[in-house]
Structure formats: C-alpha cells, structure tokens
Design an enzyme around this catalytic site. Structure first.
Site, PDB file in Angstrom:
ATOM      1  N   LYS A 195       0.860  -1.182   0.000  1.00  0.00           N
ATOM      2  CA  LYS A 195       0.000   0.000   0.000  1.00  0.00           C
ATOM      3  C   LYS A 195       0.897   1.232   0.000  1.00  0.00           C
ATOM      4  O   LYS A 195       1.734   1.403   0.888  1.00  0.00           O
ATOM      5  CB  LYS A 195      -0.895  -0.009   1.225  1.00  0.00           C
ATOM      6  CG  LYS A 195      -1.761   1.232   1.338  1.00  0.00           C
ATOM      7  CD  LYS A 195      -2.764   1.109   2.457  1.00  0.00           C
ATOM      8  CE  LYS A 195      -3.581   2.371   2.592  1.00  0.00           C
ATOM      9  NZ  LYS A 195      -4.562   2.274   3.676  1.00  0.00           N
ATOM     10  N   LYS A 230      -2.267  -1.394  -3.849  1.00  0.00           N
ATOM     11  CA  LYS A 230      -3.110  -0.203  -3.778  1.00  0.00           C
ATOM     12  C   LYS A 230      -2.249   1.046  -3.853  1.00  0.00           C
ATOM     13  O   LYS A 230      -1.237   1.110  -3.151  1.00  0.00           O
ATOM     14  CB  LYS A 230      -3.855  -0.260  -2.453  1.00  0.00           C
ATOM     15  CG  LYS A 230      -4.729   0.912  -2.163  1.00  0.00           C
ATOM     16  CD  LYS A 230      -5.360   0.706  -0.828  1.00  0.00           C
ATOM     17  CE  LYS A 230      -6.118   1.950  -0.486  1.00  0.00           C
ATOM     18  NZ  LYS A 230      -6.487   1.993   0.885  1.00  0.00           N
TER      19      LYS A 230
HETATM   20  C1  PBG Z   1      -7.353   3.372   5.621  1.00  0.00           C
HETATM   21  C2  PBG Z   1      -7.658   3.220   4.182  1.00  0.00           C
HETATM   22  C3  PBG Z   1      -7.492   4.178   3.162  1.00  0.00           C
HETATM   23  C4  PBG Z   1      -8.044   3.631   2.027  1.00  0.00           C
HETATM   24  C5  PBG Z   1      -8.496   2.345   2.338  1.00  0.00           C
HETATM   25  N1  PBG Z   1      -8.235   2.103   3.677  1.00  0.00           N
HETATM   26  C6  PBG Z   1      -6.983   5.572   3.211  1.00  0.00           C
HETATM   27  C7  PBG Z   1      -5.632   5.871   3.664  1.00  0.00           C
HETATM   28  O1  PBG Z   1      -4.776   5.001   3.824  1.00  0.00           O
HETATM   29  O2  PBG Z   1      -5.409   7.046   3.915  1.00  0.00           O
HETATM   30  C8  PBG Z   1      -8.132   4.338   0.698  1.00  0.00           C
HETATM   31  C9  PBG Z   1      -9.205   3.870  -0.207  1.00  0.00           C
HETATM   32  C10 PBG Z   1      -9.522   4.793  -1.329  1.00  0.00           C
HETATM   33  O3  PBG Z   1      -8.885   5.836  -1.538  1.00  0.00           O
HETATM   34  O4  PBG Z   1     -10.455   4.460  -2.066  1.00  0.00           O
HETATM   35  N2  PBG Z   1      -6.208   2.842   6.114  1.00  0.00           N
END
Ligand code: PBG
Length: 349
Positions: A217, A271
C-alpha cells in the site's frame, strides 16, 4: 518462429493513389475483423466474480448522504447498507468492503472506538450477515476512521508507534471477527500486524476468518476523496509516508508481500490500482497467490469527473480500466464501480 515483413515500406517514389505492395505473412488485423473473432481470441475477461464493492457507512436517520468528492457514491446507514448488500448479492458480486464514517465525538488519539464491539462497523456487519449471509464481508483493520489525528496507528509526538498500534489492531480485528466479518484486511501498514492478527484469530477460534493483506500500500495522493468520505481529510496531521510505501519502489513491494504471506495472509492486495499495474503484474508473476488491486477513490473520482464533463465515455472507460486489472494479473478488483459494472456485465450476457 519469426515473422518477417518483406518490403514493409512503400517505395519512396510510389504515387499516392498506388497501393504499396506489402507481403505480410502475418496480418494482425485479421483476427480483429469481426466481433465473433475478437471474442474468440480475447485473452482476459472481466466477470462479476472479480468485483469487490467498497461501501461507506454512517450512523444517520437518512438512508443516504452523498460523498461530495465521489459523485454517485453515498454513505449508507445500516438499513440501507443491508438493502445494498442484498442488491449486490443479487447481482452476483461476491463481497463488499465496508468503511465507517465515525462521528467526530467518538474519535480519540488511540482510536478506542475501533475496539468497541458495538461500534458502527460491528453493528453493520452483524445486520448484513444476519440478512444476507451469502455475501462476503471484508473489513479493514486500521485506526484512521477512529483517531482524532487521522493516522492508522497511535502516536507519540510526531511518531506513529508500530507495536503499540499492532496491539490495538489485533483487538479491532477480533471485534470484527466476532461480529461476523469473513475477511480481515489490514490496511495500516504496520510491521508484523498480519502475523499478530492471524495468531489472535486462531487463538479465539476464528481460524476460518481469512486475511486479505493490503500488502503493498503506497503513500498515495489518490486517496483524497476517500478521506472526504470517512471524514479524515480535515483532521489528518501530516502524511502517512513513515508507514505507507514510497511510490518510487517496486522491489520493496515484493518484500512486503513475501512477509505478509509468511505471516499468514491468504490473499494480497496492491493499492492504488491503475498507476501501480506494474506492481500487480510483478507480484502475481512472482508469488502466484490470490492477488487483488484497489481502484481507489481518486481513480474513481478522475474517471467520474471526466465522464460528467463529457470528456470520456464513462462506461467504456470504466470497463476498460477494470479489464486492465485482469490483464495485469489481478484476480479481482476493489472498485466503487462494482454495482454499475455488474449491471453492465449482466446486460451484456
Ligand atoms: C485506511 C484506508 C485508506 C483507504 C483504504 N483504507 C486511506 C488511507 O490510507 O489514507 C483508501 C481507499 C480509497 O482511496 O479508495 N487505512
């Protein structure tokens, strides 16, 4: 076998109206000449089975409240979430991934509401499981919806504490599993959290609960609209670069995935999605395990905004983008387009 093009270029002196004489053994266009043939040679196919639908929850008397930065996406109260889960199941969507908009008054520095067995997520999971037991429910483990500072873990001054955060994430995961979550998806990027959550789940009799690790991520600008949806855009202090990955790195993604698999992840996720398809392809090629990609809120917002302006054919761009994930090697995609894509795929049958 090597295909050779004899005289590929028309002679320089040939007149405009004279067809150049090409001798092509292999004409790539032949297989593209008609729809039946294109269908026959198609290498990847998007199916409703590939879709995971992220939804936003809120405690509200209103069934739906629009998310300003994600046109077409609403926060749902629990009753509406149950109705939407029923619709998703009827469309054949295998799983949903709920995220909570937590009342600001319930947020604190340690995200204590995350471990409350009666919190919005747990109540929603119980209600959905009771009414629609056949749909999979994938629940994020991360503290950001619950912390007053918007980070995924707890802080000491400016620092995000790893091990102290993992201890809370474990309790959050257990609360979600107790409520009936089918899959825990740690999205916090703390080190060692997958192993800790796996051990705790097994210790409490939840050995069937799967783990989908947000393994690679990235600290991405494409999460902006999501932070509007769960109300952390205004509260987030600083950024997430000390725990989420540097967008410049790819070898590091391999190391992250390897660790999460060793620690017990059943599925891994990359992601954001489209800007990271190279990582999706590398991870799938390398590990050959169930690999997912998240077409995140910023990707949704870009496509939707362009379509609303008439700058893109929204439906075509949506299906093309989802097909691209499959081509890159993803086994499935988390996408806010899931119900729309499922309806289109159904109509095309
Ligand atoms: C939280 C999380 C996030 C997303 C999914 N889980 C945001 C972040 O890490 O700030 C993002 C999902 C999206 O942008 O559609 N940990």
């Amino acid at each position: 076998m090597e295909y050779r093009v004899v005289r590929p270029f028309p002679a320089a002196q040939s007149r405009q109206d004279e067809a150049p004489s090409l001798n092509l053994t292999r004409r790539m266009r032949r297989n593209r000449k008609a729809e039946w043939s294109r269908r026959l040679v198609r290498e990847t196919r998007l199916s409703t089975d590939d879709l995971i639908w992220p939804i936003f929850l809120t405690d509200s008397a209103e069934a739906r409240t629009p998310v300003a930065w994600m046109p077409g996406v609403d926060r749902l109260n629990i009753d509406e979430a149950v109705r939407q889960a029923a619709e998703a199941a009827a469309l054949g969507i295998p799983a949903i991934a709920p995220f909570p908009f937590v009342d600001k008054g319930l947020r604190d520095p340690t995200g204590s509401e995350a471990v409350n067995a009666g919190n919005l997520m747990c109540r929603a999971v119980r209600a959905i499981k009771r009414e629609i037991p056949e749909i999979g429910i994938i629940c994020d483990a991360a503290l950001d919806p619950y912390t007053s500072h918007g980070h995924d873990g707890v802080m000491d001054g400016e620092r995000i504490l790893n091990d102290a955060s993992v201890a809370i994430l474990v309790r959050q995961a257990l609360a979600l599993a107790e409520a009936g979550a089918d899959v825990i998806a740690p999205s916090d990027m703390m080190d060692g959290r997958v192993g800790a959550i796996r051990a705790a789940l097994d210790g409490e009799g939840h050995e069937e609960v799967q783990i989908m690790a947000y393994a690679a991520k990235y600290a991405s600008a494409f999460y902006g609209p999501f932070r509007d949806a769960i109300g952390t855009n205004a509260t987030l202090i600083g950024d997430k670069r000390t725990y989420q990955m540097d967008p410049a790195n790819s070898d590091e993604a391999i190391a992250e995935v390897a660790l999460d698999l060793e620690e017990g992840a059943d599925m891994v996720m990359i992601k954001p999605g489209l800007p990271y398809l190279d990582v999706v392809a590398r991870v799938k090629d390398h590990f050959r395990v169930p690999t997912f990609a998240y077409q995140v809120s910023g990707e949704y917002a870009m496509l939707t905004a362009a379509a609303q302006n008439g700058w893109l054919d929204g439906e075509k761009a949506m299906l093309e983008s989802l097909t691209a994930f499959k081509r890159a090697g993803a086994d499935g995609v988390l996408t806010y387009f899931a119900p729309r894509a499922a309806k289109m795929l159904k109509a095309a049958c």
